[in-house]
Each structure stands twice: as C-alpha cells, then as structure tokens.
Design a protein around this motif. Structure first.
Motif, mmCIF file in Angstrom:
data_model
loop_
_atom_site.group_PDB
_atom_site.id
_atom_site.type_symbol
_atom_site.label_atom_id
_atom_site.label_comp_id
_atom_site.label_asym_id
_atom_site.label_seq_id
_atom_site.Cartn_x
_atom_site.Cartn_y
_atom_site.Cartn_z
ATOM 1 N N ASN A 172 1.035 -1.674 -0.502
ATOM 2 C CA ASN A 172 -0.195 0.412 0.002
ATOM 3 C C ASN A 172 0.852 1.700 -0.183
ATOM 4 O OD1 ASN A 172 -2.107 1.625 0.309
ATOM 5 N ND2 ASN A 172 -2.309 1.263 2.469
ATOM 6 N N ALA A 173 2.441 1.615 0.952
ATOM 7 C CA ALA A 173 3.183 2.146 0.739
ATOM 8 C C ALA A 173 3.750 2.692 -0.799
ATOM 9 C CB ALA A 173 3.969 2.104 1.886
ATOM 10 N N SER A 174 3.543 1.830 -1.175
ATOM 11 C CA SER A 174 4.241 1.740 -2.554
ATOM 12 C C SER A 174 3.227 2.141 -3.996
ATOM 13 C CB SER A 174 4.941 0.185 -3.030
ATOM 14 O OG SER A 174 5.576 -0.303 -2.489
ATOM 15 N N ILE A 175 1.972 1.624 -3.479
ATOM 16 C CA ILE A 175 0.958 2.561 -4.301
ATOM 17 C C ILE A 175 0.806 3.528 -3.730
ATOM 18 C CG2 ILE A 175 -1.720 2.556 -5.103
ATOM 19 C CD1 ILE A 175 -0.997 -1.316 -4.782
ATOM 20 N N ILE A 176 0.421 3.922 -2.643
ATOM 21 C CA ILE A 176 0.658 5.669 -2.793
ATOM 22 C C ILE A 176 1.796 6.285 -2.910
ATOM 23 C CG2 ILE A 176 0.511 7.206 -0.361
ATOM 24 C CD1 ILE A 176 -0.815 5.269 1.167
ATOM 25 N N HIS A 192 7.076 -0.352 -8.842
ATOM 26 C CA HIS A 192 6.932 -2.317 -9.154
ATOM 27 C C HIS A 192 7.689 -3.544 -8.894
ATOM 28 C CE1 HIS A 192 3.406 -1.653 -10.949
ATOM 29 N NE2 HIS A 192 3.678 -0.495 -11.955
ATOM 30 N N ASP A 193 8.483 -2.795 -9.036
ATOM 31 C CA ASP A 193 10.449 -3.774 -8.817
ATOM 32 C C ASP A 193 9.433 -4.469 -7.264
ATOM 33 O OD1 ASP A 193 10.616 -3.917 -11.010
ATOM 34 O OD2 ASP A 193 12.854 -2.073 -10.495
ATOM 35 N N ILE A 194 9.606 -2.658 -6.327
ATOM 36 C CA ILE A 194 9.007 -3.225 -4.545
ATOM 37 C C ILE A 194 7.821 -4.464 -4.836
ATOM 38 C CG2 ILE A 194 8.623 -1.919 -2.862
ATOM 39 C CD1 ILE A 194 10.242 0.264 -3.699
ATOM 40 N N ASP A 195 7.164 -3.758 -5.261
ATOM 41 C CA ASP A 195 6.077 -4.524 -5.832
ATOM 42 C C ASP A 195 5.996 -6.656 -6.425
ATOM 43 O OD1 ASP A 195 3.886 -2.241 -6.709
ATOM 44 O OD2 ASP A 195 4.317 -2.726 -5.040
ATOM 45 N N ALA A 196 6.355 -6.394 -7.147
ATOM 46 C CA ALA A 196 7.131 -7.535 -7.419
ATOM 47 C C ALA A 196 8.019 -8.420 -5.658
ATOM 48 C CB ALA A 196 7.924 -7.801 -8.307
ATOM 49 N N THR A 197 8.989 -8.106 -5.882
ATOM 50 C CA THR A 197 9.654 -8.570 -4.441
ATOM 51 C C THR A 197 8.449 -8.886 -2.857
ATOM 52 O OG1 THR A 197 11.163 -7.267 -4.666
ATOM 53 C CG2 THR A 197 11.550 -8.313 -2.416
ATOM 54 N N GLU A 210 -4.373 -1.127 -13.087
ATOM 55 C CA GLU A 210 -4.088 -2.800 -12.981
ATOM 56 C C GLU A 210 -3.780 -3.820 -12.172
ATOM 57 O OE1 GLU A 210 -4.457 -3.292 -17.004
ATOM 58 O OE2 GLU A 210 -3.558 -5.749 -16.341
ATOM 59 N N ALA A 211 -4.881 -4.321 -12.124
ATOM 60 C CA ALA A 211 -3.986 -5.552 -11.181
ATOM 61 C C ALA A 211 -2.659 -6.768 -11.297
ATOM 62 C CB ALA A 211 -5.104 -7.019 -11.096
ATOM 63 N N SER A 212 -1.449 -6.919 -10.178
ATOM 64 C CA SER A 212 -0.346 -7.105 -10.196
ATOM 65 C C SER A 212 -0.723 -8.323 -9.287
ATOM 66 C CB SER A 212 0.584 -6.447 -9.384
ATOM 67 O OG SER A 212 0.192 -5.802 -8.079
ATOM 68 N N GLY A 213 -1.558 -9.169 -9.053
ATOM 69 C CA GLY A 213 -1.653 -10.328 -8.480
ATOM 70 C C GLY A 213 -3.306 -10.796 -8.479
ATOM 71 N N ASP A 214 -3.423 -12.652 -7.930
ATOM 72 C CA ASP A 214 -4.714 -13.496 -8.331
ATOM 73 C C ASP A 214 -6.017 -12.368 -7.150
ATOM 74 O OD1 ASP A 214 -3.007 -16.485 -9.094
ATOM 75 O OD2 ASP A 214 -3.040 -14.573 -10.596
ATOM 76 N N ASP A 215 -5.496 -11.897 -7.004
ATOM 77 C CA ASP A 215 -6.591 -11.712 -6.028
ATOM 78 C C ASP A 215 -6.869 -10.045 -5.644
ATOM 79 O OD1 ASP A 215 -4.311 -10.721 -2.883
ATOM 80 O OD2 ASP A 215 -3.922 -11.132 -4.978
ATOM 81 N N GLU A 216 -6.244 -9.810 -6.896
ATOM 82 C CA GLU A 216 -6.818 -8.154 -7.003
ATOM 83 C C GLU A 216 -7.306 -7.805 -8.391
ATOM 84 O OE1 GLU A 216 -2.428 -7.014 -5.629
ATOM 85 O OE2 GLU A 216 -3.057 -5.432 -7.454
ATOM 86 N N GLY A 253 -19.082 -9.756 -12.721
ATOM 87 C CA GLY A 253 -18.879 -10.612 -11.516
ATOM 88 C C GLY A 253 -17.932 -10.951 -10.597
ATOM 89 N N ALA A 254 -16.822 -10.624 -11.814
ATOM 90 C CA ALA A 254 -14.759 -10.587 -10.722
ATOM 91 C C ALA A 254 -15.404 -9.692 -10.312
ATOM 92 C CB ALA A 254 -14.255 -10.377 -12.321
ATOM 93 N N GLN A 255 -14.633 -10.598 -9.060
ATOM 94 C CA GLN A 255 -14.037 -9.728 -7.873
ATOM 95 C C GLN A 255 -12.476 -9.995 -7.261
ATOM 96 O OE1 GLN A 255 -16.960 -10.935 -4.286
ATOM 97 N NE2 GLN A 255 -15.239 -11.526 -3.058
ATOM 98 N N GLY A 256 -12.403 -8.628 -6.184
ATOM 99 C CA GLY A 256 -10.936 -8.864 -5.590
ATOM 100 C C GLY A 256 -10.696 -7.246 -5.207
ATOM 101 N N LEU A 257 -9.274 -6.859 -5.011
ATOM 102 C CA LEU A 257 -8.374 -6.141 -4.308
ATOM 103 C C LEU A 257 -8.261 -4.613 -4.589
ATOM 104 C CD1 LEU A 257 -6.606 -8.541 -1.144
ATOM 105 C CD2 LEU A 257 -8.857 -7.299 -1.019
ATOM 106 N N ALA A 258 -8.620 -3.601 -4.857
ATOM 107 C CA ALA A 258 -8.086 -2.851 -5.360
ATOM 108 C C ALA A 258 -7.798 -1.544 -4.173
ATOM 109 C CB ALA A 258 -9.079 -2.070 -5.958
ATOM 110 N N PRO A 259 -6.659 -0.777 -4.408
ATOM 111 C CA PRO A 259 -6.005 0.883 -3.499
ATOM 112 C C PRO A 259 -7.200 0.995 -3.118
ATOM 113 C CG PRO A 259 -4.462 0.289 -5.174
ATOM 114 C CD PRO A 259 -6.075 -0.330 -5.526
ATOM 115 N N THR A 260 -7.254 0.823 -1.677
ATOM 116 C CA THR A 260 -8.455 2.485 -1.205
ATOM 117 C C THR A 260 -8.278 4.007 -1.906
ATOM 118 O OG1 THR A 260 -8.721 0.926 -0.077
ATOM 119 C CG2 THR A 260 -9.445 3.054 0.948
#
Length: 607
Positions: A241-245, A258-263, A474-480, A508-515
C-alpha cells in the motif's frame, strides 16, 4: 516437504526458547519500519514546505514583472489582465509546482497516518499475542518441573521408609520379641505403600512428559508460527500500500515501485519459516523415561504391592481417583469443546489473509490454557487408574469407607453423610469400565494438533455500497481487480486498515483494489436490484450543526439469540448501532425493527 506442510511444532523439537526469540525479533523489527516511514514523512514535509516557499516568492516576482514582461514598461494601450504566452506558461509551471508541493505534503500525511500508524498497531497487537502465548508456556514448564520434583520427593520418601524398615529388621535379628516382629511388619507395610506412591508418581511424570513434548509444546509453537506468518502477510499488504501511495503521487518512480511490489509479492510468509527451520534443525533425542530405583540395601522390583493390607490402600486410592476422573474427564471435554467452537468460529469468519486481533483470538488462547491445565490433571488420574488396574489384575477393588465423626469448631461432634451408593452397598465403579473409554495417545480424543492447511469456508456478505474509480489500476496479483477510470463497482468488503478494498465489477469478477484510488457512495438496496447506475444524492434536510450522527452496521452472518438480552440477526440486516464494543468483550448492542440486544461484534461490520 511443501511450504504448506511446514510446522515448527512438528519439525523443531523442544525449541520454544529459540522460536520465541525469533518471533519477538520479527515483532521488534516493526519499530524500524515505523521509524523509516516517519522519517520519510518528515523529509517529504520539508521538501513540500520549501517548494511552497519557492513558488510563493516566484508568484510575487511574476506579479511584479508580469506587465513589463507582457507588454513592456510603457504600453500604449492598457492590457488589463492579459499576459503573454511565455508568462502564462511560467504561471502554469509555478501552479503545477505548487500542486506538487501539496501532493508531497499529502504523501507525508499518508505515510504517517496509513503506513507508520498501521505498522505500530501491528507491532502492539503481535506483542500482546506473543505475551499470551508465553504465559501458557510458563504454565506448561512449571507443571513439568512440578512433576519432576514430585518424582524426586516420592523417591526420597520411599528411601526413608526403606531405611526405617531395615532398622526394624535389624532389631528383630537381635531379639525374637513379638513386639519387634509386629513393628517390622508395620514398617514393611508403610514401605510398600511408599513404593506404590513412588511408582504411580513415576508413571504420571512420564505421561505428562510425553504430553508436554508431543502435544502441548508443538501446539503453542504452531500458534507462534501462525502469528509470524500472519504478521508477514499483513506487513506485505502495508508495504504494498505504501508503494501504491507513493506511485500515485509520483509516476516518475513507477517502475522502481513496481519492482518493490514484485519483491513483496514473492515474500511468501512460509519462506521465513522455511529458512528458520533450515538453520535451526539439530539432532534431538527424547529424554529418557523415569524408572524405579530400588534402595541399594532393600532389593525390590517395580511392581505395585497388591497384597493386604497394602491392597486396601490401593483400593482407597483407586476409589478416590475414579471419583475425580469422572468429573475431570467431563470438564476436560467441555473445555476442549469450547476451545474448538471458538477456534472454528474465528476460522469461519476469516475471509482474507488477515490476523484477527479481536477478543476471539484472546478467547482461544485463554481456553487453550484452561484445556491444557484440565488435561494435565486428567492424564495424572488416568495413569493412576491404569497402573493400579494392571497390577491388581482380577482382584476385587471395591472399597467402602466408614464415616468418622468430626468435631466442629464449636465442640459438637458431627458425622459426614454417606453417599447413596454407600448406603445401598453398591460397589465402586469397575476400573475396566472407566478405562475402556479413555484415549491414552497423543492423537486421540483430547488431542489438539491442528492441520496447517485448514481453510475457511465462510463467504462474504453482499454490501449495498458502490465505489467509483478515480484512476485506472492494473491488477498485479490473482487476488486483485483492475480498475477503469470513471467506472463504478460494488463494495464487497470495506478497507480493514490495510489500504485495500474488495470490489465486484458488473461481470461478477471480484478482487482487491487500492482504497486511495476510489470514491465511495451509498446505494439503497432496491437500486442494486434495478440494475440502474446509482447517483449521489444530498440529504433532503441539512443536518443540524453538532447533531449526533446515527451509525449503522450490516450483519455478515446469521445469529440466533440465546438469552433475553441478546439480539437475533440475519445476514444482510441493517443494524442501528446503540453501544459499540469499546471494552473488547466481543459483544455489540444494536437495534433491528425496534428490538434491542447484544450480538457478537464479529458477526457484523460498520457501514
């Protein structure tokens, strides 16, 4: 072995101290992360203040020289408010620089309130749970030490009785008096009773030792493992979340973030455990069982003495133990059942990878402590029944104790009432009947060892609120879930403090997104059913200044009231919040259709 099968309790034997230090190292490390984001916030605030001061001074310079730059020092026609293209361009540069300063100031605020605050909250909650687990371990350790001391005490007492018997025997050799012969027999009886107590104590200590090393200790080590894995999982979400902010405030560093996200995405909570286990594995041998040690001068074996009058003492012990065992077994089963019910209730309400720092987790650990205490006492009684039964064989173990008069504190003699069973001449409960229903191995009726791959089957409740994407994502994981700017989504699960909201799109697709990417609005239930796009609408009457706002909660699961002061709710009910769960009891007071009462806090969420 796969990562899902890793278990500290199973793979590391008798390593509570090293595991506890490792867990607490991870919790203490959160202070460094909190300090990092607070210092980052200070730097961003200082940078924003300098940018604001810079633009303020240059806006003043531009205003002073705007006319001269646009039309010269002595214009023939008054230009009014018109500015040259270059001045307009420069004004845009200063305006956008001022906006950058505001954004950096906002970024500093986000780092402090959303990142550093969540990290320090996580540390506090993890510390409380670790302390609770350590309290349970202290109890288990004291119980184990106590059983070892009891073995030593029983051994010392037995040796003393042997010495006394030997002294009596020596006197009989010097004199053939009947008095000395009778005294020798009495000493031998006392010695044999002491021996029986010693052997029973040894068996109890051995059984408790097995329970400690193969059931209790692995269980609390696995709770430590759960705590560490969930701490890592939540920390992953906070850091992401810090990276997205930061990426939202400064797109120039998007690739690096994005490299931080991947890590972060690669930081499976199991990897820490795998490395810890790999570097802490060592050869371990189970401690030897306690064995009967006869006196050096009174040669004897490890069999209980089952002749009279020693047999009468064994009958008495057996009768007392049977009475205790029946109630002890029942209380242990009740404690286990309550523990499993609360643990399953927590598991059923767990929809995402989050650590439930509510009263339910504390209840689980409290009940676990109670169960282990009850179960230890049950094991001691069970061992005593078994060893007396084994050595008594087919002998009649019925026991009747005559009531003895007792003198009250006022000098009046009173008699204890005989139990109905004694009055009717009924025999003591058969030992075979009791032990036939007893499970004596670690994987039986009283075992608590949990499967590490257990999953929750609870489904999230449908919410009647909507959110609109202010920015594309853009979602970066299966749960997003990916966001399209301007498109509306159903809110399935509100932000729980991690900075993420669970959404459902029209397909009907469901997942997490940055608030931070979303704008929220409330939707009446009937509008969701109509399929029309909800619109924001202001209140019909402006609220009074200082008026108290009514708060609501939405029921996530059904709950049926069990007492008069409780409230029956159904999933989807809109509940008026009367009294929030401020004392951490796990209960909230609400009102539905004019009915007021208490319901479990975890069964609903604020809307």
């Amino acid at each position: 072995m796969s990562l899902q099968e890793l278990s500290i309790g199973n793979d590391l034997k008798d390593q509570y101290k090293s595991t506890s230090k490792w867990i607490n190292n991870g919790i203490s490390w959160l202070s460094d992360i909190d300090s990092f984001y607070k210092e980052r916030a200070t730097i961003e605030q200082e940078y924003a203040a300098k940018l604001k001061d810079l633009t303020k001074r240059h806006f003043a310079k531009k205003a002073k020289h705007s006319s001269a730059l646009s039309v010269g020092d002595e214009p023939q026609i008054t230009p009014g408010s018109l500015e040259s293209a270059s001045v307009v361009l420069w004004n845009e540069v200063l305006t956008q620089t001022e906006n950058i300063a505001k954004e950096r100031d906002h970024l500093a605020s986000e780092f402090t309130s959303n990142i550093a605050f969540n990290v320090i909250q996580l540390q506090s909650k993890c510390s409380n749970i670790a302390k609770h687990i350590d309290t349970i371990h202290e109890f288990l350790t004291s119980e184990k030490t106590k059983s070892e001391e009891e073995v030593a005490k029983a051994k010392k007492h037995y040796d003393s009785l042997c010495q006394s018997t030997e002294n009596a025997r020596s006197k009989t050799e010097k004199s053939s008096s009947d008095k000395y012969q009778q005294r020798l027999k009495e000493k031998e009886v006392d010695m044999n009773i002491g021996k029986n107590a010693y052997l029973i104590c040894i068996s109890q200590a051995n059984r408790l030792k097995d329970k400690y090393y193969f059931q209790d200790l692995p269980e609390i080590l696995d709770y430590y493992q759960d705590l560490n894995e969930t701490r890592v999982a939540i920390l992953n979400k906070v850091l992401k979340n810090a990276s997205i902010i930061e990426r939202n405030s400064n797109d120039k560093v998007k690739d690096l973030l994005h490299d931080i996200d991947a890590t972060i995405d690669q930081n499976n909570p199991k990897l820490d455990v795998a490395m810890f286990i790999k570097h802490n594995s060592r050869a371990w041998k189970e401690p030897n069982d306690f064995v009967f040690e006869p006196c050096s001068f009174w040669h004897d074996d490890e069999s209980l003495v089952t002749k009279e009058p020693e047999l009468t003492d064994l009958k008495r012990r057996l009768n007392q133990t049977l009475n205790k065992y029946s109630s002890g077994k029942e209380s242990t089963l009740i404690a286990k059942q309550k523990l499993e019910e609360v643990a399953q209730s927590r598991s059923a309400s767990e929809e995402k990878e989050t650590l439930k720092f509510d009263s339910r987790l504390d209840d689980v650990l409290t009940l676990l402590h109670k169960f282990m205490k009850e179960d230890s006492e049950r094991v001691k009684l069970e061992v005593e029944i078994e060893i007396i039964q084994n050595f008594a064989g087919d002998q009649d173990m019925s026991y009747y104790e005559e009531a003895k008069p007792q003198k009250s504190r006022f000098g009046i003699f009173k008699h204890k009432k005989k139990s109905p069973a004694t009055d009717q001449g009924s025999e003591t409960q058969s030992l075979h009947t009791v032990t036939s229903n007893v499970t004596t191995h670690s994987g039986g009726l009283f075992s608590l060892r949990r499967k590490k791959t257990a999953a929750s089957n609870a489904e999230s409740a449908y919410h009647t609120s909507r959110a609109t994407a202010n920015y594309p994502y853009e979602a970066s994981g299966d749960d997003e879930i990916s966001l399209r700017q301007g498109e509306s989504y159903d809110v399935v699960e509100e932000d729980d403090g991690s900075g993420w909201t669970t959404l459902r799109d029209n397909a009907g697709a469901q997942g997490l997104a940055p608030t931070s990417y979303l704008a929220f609005m409330s939707v009446p239930p009937n509008e969701n059913d109509s399929g029309q796009t909800p619109k924001k609408k202001g209140p019909a009457v402006a609220p009074k200044r200082g008026a108290k706002r009514v708060e609501y909660m939405e029921a996530l699961y059904d709950y049926t009231a069990e007492e008069d002061n409780e409230l029956t709710i159904r999933a989807g009910d809109k509940i008026v919040l009367v009294q929030a769960d401020t004392d951490g009891s796990g209960w909230t007071e609400g009102e539905v259709d004019g009915r007021k009462g208490l319901f479990p806090t975890a069964y609903a969420k604020r809307i």
